[in-house]
Design a protein around this motif. Structure first.
Motif, PDB file in Angstrom:
ATOM      1  N   UNK A 265      21.110 -80.676  43.138  1.00  0.00           N
ATOM      2  CA  UNK A 265      20.787 -81.396  44.492  1.00  0.00           C
ATOM      3  C   UNK A 265      19.506 -80.740  44.999  1.00  0.00           C
ATOM      4  N   UNK A 266      19.596 -79.196  45.120  1.00  0.00           N
ATOM      5  CA  UNK A 266      18.532 -78.444  45.565  1.00  0.00           C
ATOM      6  C   UNK A 266      17.253 -78.533  44.554  1.00  0.00           C
ATOM      7  N   UNK A 267      17.601 -78.693  43.271  1.00  0.00           N
ATOM      8  CA  UNK A 267      16.317 -78.630  42.341  1.00  0.00           C
ATOM      9  C   UNK A 267      15.700 -79.980  42.578  1.00  0.00           C
ATOM     10  N   UNK A 268      16.254 -81.095  42.808  1.00  0.00           N
ATOM     11  CA  UNK A 268      15.596 -82.273  43.020  1.00  0.00           C
ATOM     12  C   UNK A 268      14.999 -82.434  44.406  1.00  0.00           C
ATOM     13  N   UNK A 269      15.529 -81.560  45.374  1.00  0.00           N
ATOM     14  CA  UNK A 269      15.092 -82.000  46.753  1.00  0.00           C
ATOM     15  C   UNK A 269      13.911 -81.089  47.029  1.00  0.00           C
ATOM     16  N   UNK A 270      13.823 -80.057  46.102  1.00  0.00           N
ATOM     17  CA  UNK A 270      12.548 -79.072  46.280  1.00  0.00           C
ATOM     18  C   UNK A 270      11.091 -79.963  46.697  1.00  0.00           C
TER      19      UNK A 270
END
Length: 182
Positions: free
Chosen positions: A175-180
């Protein structure tokens, strides 16, 4: 009776076949006796083989690890005289790495010493060894910290713990990877 000055030694002359002689010095192939040294040869070889086999068994079992109350006793260098070359930090590191290998088995990719944290603690008389271990496969492993306290007098691991750093779950990392922000 004539006296001679010749000593009474056995004759070295080759005996001849004399048909008139009542006793024969000829040894027949059917009447052979094994010399005494040949009769002793078999027990000596058997005893020597037994001694060598027992020695190898003793050396093999001495190199094995004996696990007792969650401690590992190891004698990894039987030829070393610890009175001349005392137990040191390198020995403690080896014992800790052997324990790590026995705990993690084939999952251990590699381990190395954290030399900044490892030390001899005089208050407890123990080596406190800290290793970094890669556990998993060559392609996918986790880095773990190994805490290992080694008693230098008994060559034993007194405390052992593998600590895996707390990581976020795979879902939260994705989730953090795609929301950066880009």
């Amino acid at each position: 009776m004539a006296t001679t000055n010749e000593p009474d030694f056995p004759s070295l002359a080759i005996p001849t076949q004399d048909s008139t002689a009542s006793t024969s010095t000829h040894i027949s192939p059917h009447n052979k006796q094994a010399p005494a040294h040949k009769a002793l040869l078999k027990p000596i070889i058997l005893g020597g083989s037994l001694c060598i086999t027992l020695s190898l068994l003793v050396l093999t079992f001495n190199k094995l690890y004996i696990t007792h109350s969650n401690s590992t006793i190891t004698q990894f260098n039987l030829s070393r005289n610890y009175a001349l070359t005392p137990f040191d930090e390198i020995d403690a590191q080896k014992i800790c790495q052997l324990k790590t290998e026995s705990v993690h088995g084939s999952q251990l990719v590699m381990s190395y010493l954290d030399s900044h944290s490892s030390r001899f603690e005089t208050r407890t008389g123990m080596y406190k060894m800290f290793l970094v271990a890669h556990i998993g496969t060559l392609d996918d492993y986790e880095e773990a910290r190994v805490h290992c306290h080694v008693n230098p007098k008994q060559h034993q691991v007194r405390h052992y713990k593998t600590v895996f750093p707390r990581r976020a779950s795979l879902m939260s990392r994705a989730f953090q990877f795609f929301t950066k922000p880009s």
